[in-house]
Design an enzyme around this catalytic site. Structure first.
Site, PDB file in Angstrom:
ATOM      1  N   CYS A 264     -26.933  10.488  15.061  1.00 34.65           N
ATOM      2  CA  CYS A 264     -27.292  11.188  13.801  1.00 34.65           C
ATOM      3  C   CYS A 264     -26.487  12.353  13.618  1.00 34.65           C
ATOM      4  O   CYS A 264     -25.146  12.251  13.283  1.00 34.65           O
ATOM      5  CB  CYS A 264     -28.899  11.416  13.697  1.00 34.65           C
ATOM      6  SG  CYS A 264     -29.826  10.020  13.953  1.00 34.65           S
ATOM      7  N   HIS A 354     -31.131   5.910  14.409  1.00 35.13           N
ATOM      8  CA  HIS A 354     -32.205   6.275  15.417  1.00 35.13           C
ATOM      9  C   HIS A 354     -32.403   4.966  16.171  1.00 35.13           C
ATOM     10  O   HIS A 354     -33.517   4.122  15.975  1.00 35.13           O
ATOM     11  CB  HIS A 354     -33.390   6.621  14.724  1.00 35.13           C
ATOM     12  CG  HIS A 354     -33.426   8.106  14.130  1.00 35.13           C
ATOM     13  ND1 HIS A 354     -33.885   9.250  14.877  1.00 35.13           N
ATOM     14  CD2 HIS A 354     -32.629   8.588  13.160  1.00 35.13           C
ATOM     15  CE1 HIS A 354     -33.774  10.293  14.237  1.00 35.13           C
ATOM     16  NE2 HIS A 354     -32.980   9.946  13.267  1.00 35.13           N
ATOM     17  N   GLU A 356     -33.883   4.836  18.955  1.00 33.78           N
ATOM     18  CA  GLU A 356     -34.965   5.061  19.935  1.00 33.78           C
ATOM     19  C   GLU A 356     -35.998   4.241  19.187  1.00 33.78           C
ATOM     20  O   GLU A 356     -37.012   4.157  19.608  1.00 33.78           O
ATOM     21  CB  GLU A 356     -35.376   6.521  20.200  1.00 33.78           C
ATOM     22  CG  GLU A 356     -35.977   7.193  19.205  1.00 33.78           C
ATOM     23  CD  GLU A 356     -34.991   7.436  18.021  1.00 33.78           C
ATOM     24  OE1 GLU A 356     -35.711   7.663  16.811  1.00 33.78           O
ATOM     25  OE2 GLU A 356     -33.824   7.562  18.255  1.00 33.78           O
TER      26      GLU A 356
END
Length: 380
Positions: A264, A354, A356
């Site tokens: 990001c 992202h 995660e």
């Protein structure tokens, strides 16, 4: 932002956009006023992770899913220590949460943390407006904060733009801390906190990485004092054009050829360190259903996004940089926005989304394994 904490079910509220459009509804959460950049998020679920994502600092988030709050608020899914959004806009809030993990309702948590919101408006019309006109400054006003429309609009238009805003230091940790490896420790990573989410170091810990989370103001000496096998640059809010300090730090890491991974905001920092520019997107990518192609494998991933800026790098060629050859590794299939970069002559890569997956699909989890492979290769 000013707030009071009283019952909000029947309190009127208005959302005022900087171009003069006004939406009227009911207060949701705290009563008062708040300002920020109005953006929309297309996720059907995961509102708790969204609200506690530091990347949403100084933004008023519009939920495109029509009903929000069904699962209430629990004590496990926060991605940081607080809600970061400036305000929250929903159409049809759940009257009663229904989930075995819920500890309280969403509106109770918004009120507890002083977050001003609005409900009962046509979020579909608002989203279409933002798609056509672009993300823009806005204000939410409820209760006694509602005054004449001209005055409300003037107050919104007096707010700072997101372009040029330096926010990453506002949200980053002030003190370094360590997330220990789960199981056998295999590597040490220095993670630069530009607005990091809690699940990110956890995903690395699951792979045997001891993560030293460092403040956004960390120096190269701070980074290498932990003797890292790799360096990670996190997500974060604001305009990457203001992030000269993180760019200088990343440049120092690249000069030492330490394995590097950015996501990001970290992707935008890598772009700048390689000599590319950045620019503001019209309305950005926010949600957990964004299609991205990994150009190194051809695989298409469904990914979680939250960014309003992007890297300006050529899609059709390998670029020469002061750190060797670089190429665009990932691209958004909706609009061809650069979603990842990689160096071909040393171990460094980044993505604009992202991996995660909190909340979101797990399609991109392999990127943490790719980071591990870079560190294994360097060690070998």
């Amino acid at each position: 932002m000013t707030t009071s904490t009283r019952g909000t079910a029947r309190v009127p509220a208005v959302l005022v956009l900087e171009d003069g459009r006004i939406f009227r509804g009911r207060a949701y959460g705290a009563v008062g006023e708040t300002f920020g950049e109005a953006v929309f998020s297309t996720g059907m679920t995961g509102y708790q992770e969204t609200l506690t994502d530091p990347s949403y600092d100084r933004q008023i988030v519009v939920a495109t899913a029509p009903q929000i709050g069904n699962t209430g608020w629990n004590d496990e899914d926060d991605e940081s220590g607080r809600i970061w959004v400036s305000g929250y806009v929903v159409r049809d809030p759940a009257r009663v949460p229904s989930n075995w993990r819920a500890r309280r309702s969403l509106d109770e948590e918004l009120e507890r943390q002083g977050v001003v919101g609005i409900s009962g408006i046509d979020t579909r019309a608002l989203t279409r407006h933002l798609r056509e006109r672009g993300s823009m400054r806005a204000g939410v006003f409820s209760g006694e904060a509602i005054v004449g429309e001209a005055e409300l609009l003037a107050r919104v238009q007096a707010q700072p733009q997101m372009k040029g805003a330096s926010l990453y230091e506002e949200v980053a940790t002030k003190e370094a801390y360590v997330v220990p490896a789960i199981g056998e420790k295999r590597f040490t990573v220095a993670a630069i906190d530009l607005g990091i989410k809690g699940m990110t170091p956890h995903r690395m810990a699951e792979r045997g990485i001891e993560v030293h989370v460092l403040p956004a103001t960390a120096t190269a000496d701070d980074v290498y004092a932990v003797e890292p096998d790799g360096v990670f640059f996190s997500n974060g809010p604001g305009d990457p054009a203001t992030a000269d300090g993180p760019v200088a730090l990343m440049t120092a890491v690249l000069e030492r050829k330490t394995p590097l991974f950015g996501i990001c905001f970290g992707n935008q920092i890598l772009g700048r360190a390689l000599g590319f520019g950045t620019y503001k997107l019209k309305y950005g990518h926010r949600g957990i259903n964004q299609p991205v192609q990994d150009r190194t494998t051809g695989k298409v991933e469904v990914t979680a996004h939250n960014h309003g800026f992007a890297v300006d790098a050529p899609l059709d060629k390998v670029s020469e940089t002061k750190f060797g050859r670089a190429e665009v590794s990932h691209v958004c299939l909706n609009d061809n926005v650069v979603e990842g970069l990689q160096l071909l002559d040393q171990p460094a890569f980044s993505v604009q989304y992202h991996p995660e997956a909190a909340a979101g699909p797990h399609d991109a989890a392999y990127l943490f394994d790719r980071f591990v492979s870079l560190m294994e290769g360097q060690r070998a």
